[in-house]
Design a protein around this motif. Structure first.
Motif, PDB file in Angstrom:
ATOM      1  N   SER A 161       0.858  -1.179   0.000  1.00  0.00           N
ATOM      2  CA  SER A 161       0.000   0.000   0.000  1.00  0.00           C
ATOM      3  C   SER A 161       0.896   1.230   0.000  1.00  0.00           C
ATOM      4  O   SER A 161       1.945   1.238   0.641  1.00  0.00           O
ATOM      5  CB  SER A 161      -0.878   0.035   1.256  1.00  0.00           C
ATOM      6  N   VAL A 162       0.482   2.253  -0.718  1.00  0.00           N
ATOM      7  CA  VAL A 162       1.248   3.497  -0.759  1.00  0.00           C
ATOM      8  C   VAL A 162       0.280   4.666  -0.647  1.00  0.00           C
ATOM      9  O   VAL A 162      -0.675   4.779  -1.411  1.00  0.00           O
ATOM     10  CB  VAL A 162       2.077   3.606  -2.066  1.00  0.00           C
ATOM     11  N   LYS A 163       0.549   5.532   0.313  1.00  0.00           N
ATOM     12  CA  LYS A 163      -0.361   6.632   0.621  1.00  0.00           C
ATOM     13  C   LYS A 163      -0.150   7.838  -0.294  1.00  0.00           C
ATOM     14  O   LYS A 163      -1.098   8.458  -0.762  1.00  0.00           O
ATOM     15  CB  LYS A 163      -0.127   7.037   2.084  1.00  0.00           C
ATOM     16  N   GLY A 164       1.112   8.233  -0.509  1.00  0.00           N
ATOM     17  CA  GLY A 164       1.391   9.441  -1.265  1.00  0.00           C
ATOM     18  C   GLY A 164       1.159  10.689  -0.440  1.00  0.00           C
ATOM     19  O   GLY A 164       0.900  10.599   0.756  1.00  0.00           O
TER      20      GLY A 164
END
Lengths: 441, 386
Positions: free
Chosen positions: B213-216
């Motif tokens: 998962s990657v929020k940014g």
């Protein structure tokens, strides 16, 4: 019997993403165009600096749950820019901050070795660690690391990286067309490591770099951080810029070296330093005050207040007195920046200062968030830097200009020649590698 | 005058001393310089002199090997490689027009780091960055990381291969979202309000997938091309699907014009957009066959490759490229058998031949890689029209 005068070491910090960097000045250029990096790096090289330094932050900072918008935002991937800078500089060291929590040793050691090869021995790694889940949200493993494990991971990471950098024997690369032998042995780059943090084995992909080991920089200030530096670092990027603090820190860290069988000169202590120059002391003081006003604009003053008070203070008048509001100690409003420590005592201290000196909110923040390290004429700044080094408050400084990209120009034009006249700073590069610049070989 | 419909795109794939395992033993090779910046600077300058669209730079998270699933003990072939993204960055300031397309592995690496590295390459090069995402399925490479155990790799085992490409697709999706996460006009430097950015023009990407998962948002502002060019090498159905969904350019490996036509048809069913390049391993010149035979003998084996192997003159190669173009191939990534020899045959001989036939450029017509490939600069997916 006097000891020989120590040599001063200098580094240039590319202006960062905090309020030290003034962007509202008309001379402020891009923080992301490659031309800005080239300008500052070439200026540092013209000044025969030891190295150029890039910081890192892997998540944009937030205040009150929203992206902080008052400071410069946006940076490149550090090692990628440094590799490009290797093409436009010849001798300048190239130091990048890279997080040991959100990287794996095989990949990062390989990237650092690549940079060392491609720069002919100018690579340095500022080792930082992080345990926060906030930054971890951008990464596979999240914020998995316990705070106490940060330096254990960093220590083992560096130890393993050095194994990888040593995994090709010095004479492993043969490349002899006549005999048809490219590498000396069939097991070049073989390594094996079993530890608490990493259990890995295999074959590394690069011959030894020009420095063998890229220079290791450490920036933490805690007891564990100091111990890690004493055990594994070549340079400490400290925050102790005053003479007294610097001497205490210097003595403490250098004392720890003996435990690891190291001589004091093998670890260089380089505090961060800001500066304001003028033709007279008065002019320098005026410029210093003006820079501080630009660094702490009205909105930034309120933002600082909110970080310490832990609550929304947007209704407060920055040019009025500190209002009679108690800090909210339950939860913070700030994410993604270094912790401010105990907010209750900090708030109490700020109130005392505001009351005693009758300061507005903005004046208070200007007062408590630190003035420039060196203020004065070029002669006086050169003398102060030399005195700090000779008094063992530092081995040199990492200079942090307040303007991108021209903030170092005046220092190099006016202060560096005076340091050279004093006989404490090189007039030209005598070595090719960063280790040689830092007298670490 | 080049007819746009017939213009060929031409790239070279750089790797070590060339793609023949004994290439480093050719008299013109400089094997002791493979780990110097100067060596690579010379190669990319030569490629730019030939007005090629781009160079690719090979990479992997492990040592080269004559075997498939892990390192070998051979001492008579080139071993060792730079990180390709950093090498491309080192070359960017030394060039002005040619595209730079490093390989970066997505299997054990962090998508966030890879994405900002490629975006940074785009900033440094003024819009000439590309990327070849690559999977790492080898058990030996997994042991370099020690995070997930991989069984021995069998490339015919779809159940093993499929999740690796699914992960790669997620990594490219994350990269593209991160590249779009800053609107082009996010930086406002509004002195009256004290705001450096308009935070409404920065966007969380909130990617949540099976592998990560990657929020940014990204820490790097949007780059000159908006999205650097994504390219993929593909030999079979699963990677075709990956390339059709994730890449701007796909490299395929037909061994005949008929195969080229059938591969093009298969990919065109999946995507009408992706640019289709064919890979060819080339040894060029009047004496190409003899050179190959000599190198084969030095290596102790006949040259083997996933791509078709061409030996012949540049005129004969030009014939082949134009014939395959009629089958739907839009460009070529040539793997020079030995550098600098075969590289110069391409940059001086082949390009002149193709120019004479009106199918290759006489000058760079764009400053960006997207521009050279005729790919538009994409609008940011999160940006609102203002």
């Amino acid at each position: 019997m006097t000891r020989p005068r120590k040599r001063v070491h200098l580094a240039a910090h590319f202006p960062g993403v905090n309020n030290t960097t003034v962007w509202a000045d008309p001379r402020s250029g891009s923080q992301i165009d490659f031309a800005s990096f080239v300008h500052l790096a070439r200026t540092a090289e013209r000044g025969t600096f030891d190295f150029f330094f890039l910081a890192e932050g892997l998540r944009l900072r937030e205040l009150k749950g929203r992206i902080h918008d008052l400071d410069v935002v946006g940076r490149p991937e550090a090692l990628t820019v440094l590799s490009a800078l290797a093409a436009v500089t010849d001798r300048l060291g190239l130091a990048g901050t890279v997080n040991a929590t959100f990287n794996e040793p095989y990949e990062l050691a390989r990237r650092l070795s690549t940079l060392d090869h491609l720069s002919e021995g100018r690579a340095a790694w500022n080792v930082v660690t992080s345990s926060d889940a906030f930054t971890g949200e951008n990464f596979r493993r999240g914020g998995y690391l316990d705070r106490a494990d940060r330096y254990r991971r960093a220590g083992e990471f560096v130890e393993l990286s050095r194994k990888l950098w040593d995994s090709w024997q010095p004479d492993a690369l043969v490349a002899d067309q006549d005999s048809g032998r490219f590498v000396r042995t069939g097991d070049v780059g073989a390594f094996r490591h079993q530890g608490e943090q990493f259990t890995v084995e295999g074959r590394f992909t690069l011959p030894r770099g020009p420095q063998r080991h890229p220079v290791i920089i450490q920036a933490g200030d805690s007891d564990e951080g100091r111990e890690f530096a004493a055990s594994a670092a070549d340079v400490i990027f400290s925050r102790h810029g005053t003479l007294e603090d610097g001497r205490a820190f210097y003595a403490d860290v250098k004392r720890r070296l003996a435990r690891y069988g190291r001589e004091p000169a093998t670890l260089k202590i380089m505090p961060a330093a800001t500066y304001a120059l003028g033709d007279t002391e008065e002019e320098a003081a005026e410029r210093a005050a003006e820079i501080r006003r630009l660094q702490v604009g009205p909105q930034t003053a309120i933002a600082f207040l909110e970080q310490v008070w832990g609550r929304d203070m947007s209704a407060v008048d920055p040019d009025g007195p500190l209002p009679d509001i108690e800090p909210n100690l339950a939860d913070g409003v700030s994410q993604g920046r270094a912790a401010h420590g105990d907010r209750a005592s900090l708030a109490a201290k700020w109130r005392t200062i505001a009351d005693e000196k009758r300061l507005t909110v903005r004046e208070l923040v200007i007062e408590v968030t630190g003035r420039q390290t060196f203020i004065g004429t070029p002669e006086s700044v050169a003398r102060q830097i030399d005195e700090h080094v000779q008094a063992d408050a530092a081995d040199g400084f990492i200079l942090v200009p307040h303007l991108t990209p021209g903030g170092l120009d005046e220092f190099v034009d006016r202060v560096v020649p005076l340091l050279r006249e004093r006989g404490v700073f090189r007039t030209e590069y005598t070595g090719g590698t960063l280790r040689e610049h830092l007298e670490l070989t | 005058m080049t007819d746009q419909h017939q213009a060929l795109h031409l790239a070279v794939a750089l790797d070590g001393a060339g793609w023949h395992p004994a290439a480093w033993r050719e008299s013109s090779a400089r094997p002791s310089q493979l780990f110097s910046a100067r060596y690579w600077a010379g190669l990319v300058a030569e490629a730019e002199r030939g007005l090629l669209d781009f160079v690719t730079i090979e990479d992997a998270l492990g040592l080269q090997s004559a075997g498939f699933d892990g390192p070998d003990e051979r001492v008579d072939q080139v071993r060792g490689r730079f990180d390709a993204v950093l090498l491309a960055a080192r070359l960017a300031p030394l060039t002005t027009s040619i595209g730079l397309v490093p390989t970066a592995t997505v299997t054990h690496t962090e998508p966030f780091h890879v994405a900002i590295g490629i975006a940074t390459l785009d900033h440094i090069s003024g819009g000439r960055a590309g990327w070849r995402p690559q999977i790492s399925g080898r058990a030996a490479e997994a042991r370099h990381f020690g995070r997930r155990p991989f069984p021995p790799l069998d490339p015919r085992d779809d159940e093993r291969i499929r999740p690796l490409f699914e992960e790669a697709a997620d990594a490219v999706e994350v990269a593209r979202r991160l590249w779009d996460s800053w609107d082009d006009d996010a930086e406002i430097r509004d002195v009256p309000t004290g705001r450096f950015i308009d935070r409404d023009r920065l966007h969380y990407i909130d990617f949540a997938g099976r592998f990560f998962s990657v929020k940014g948002p990204s820490i790097t502002p949007r780059s000159p091309q908006g999205q650097p060019v994504v390219t993929a090498l593909a030999h079979a159905r699963i990677p075709y699907e990956f390339a059709a969904g994730a890449a701007d350019v796909v490299y395929v490996t037909p061994h005949s014009a008929e195969q080229a036509a059938s591969i093009v048809a298969e990919i065109r069913e999946l995507s009408g957009e992706v640019r289709i390049f064919a890979d060819l391993l080339v040894l060029l010149g009047e004496d190409a066959a003899a050179r190959k035979a000599r190198l084969d003998e030095l290596d102790g084996a006949e040259l083997d490759s996933d791509a078709a192997i061409f030996t012949g003159t540049v005129e004969e190669l030009a014939d082949l490229l134009i014939a395959w173009q009629r089958a739907g191939i839009q460009g070529y990534r040539l793997r020079p058998g030995a550098v600098p020899y075969d590289l110069k045959q391409i940059t001086r001989g082949l390009t002149a031949e193709l120019r004479g036939r009106g199918v290759f450029r006489r000058a760079y017509e764009s400053g960006t890689l997207r521009g050279l490939l005729g790919l538009p600069r994409p609008a940011g997916r999160y940006a609102e029209v203002r």
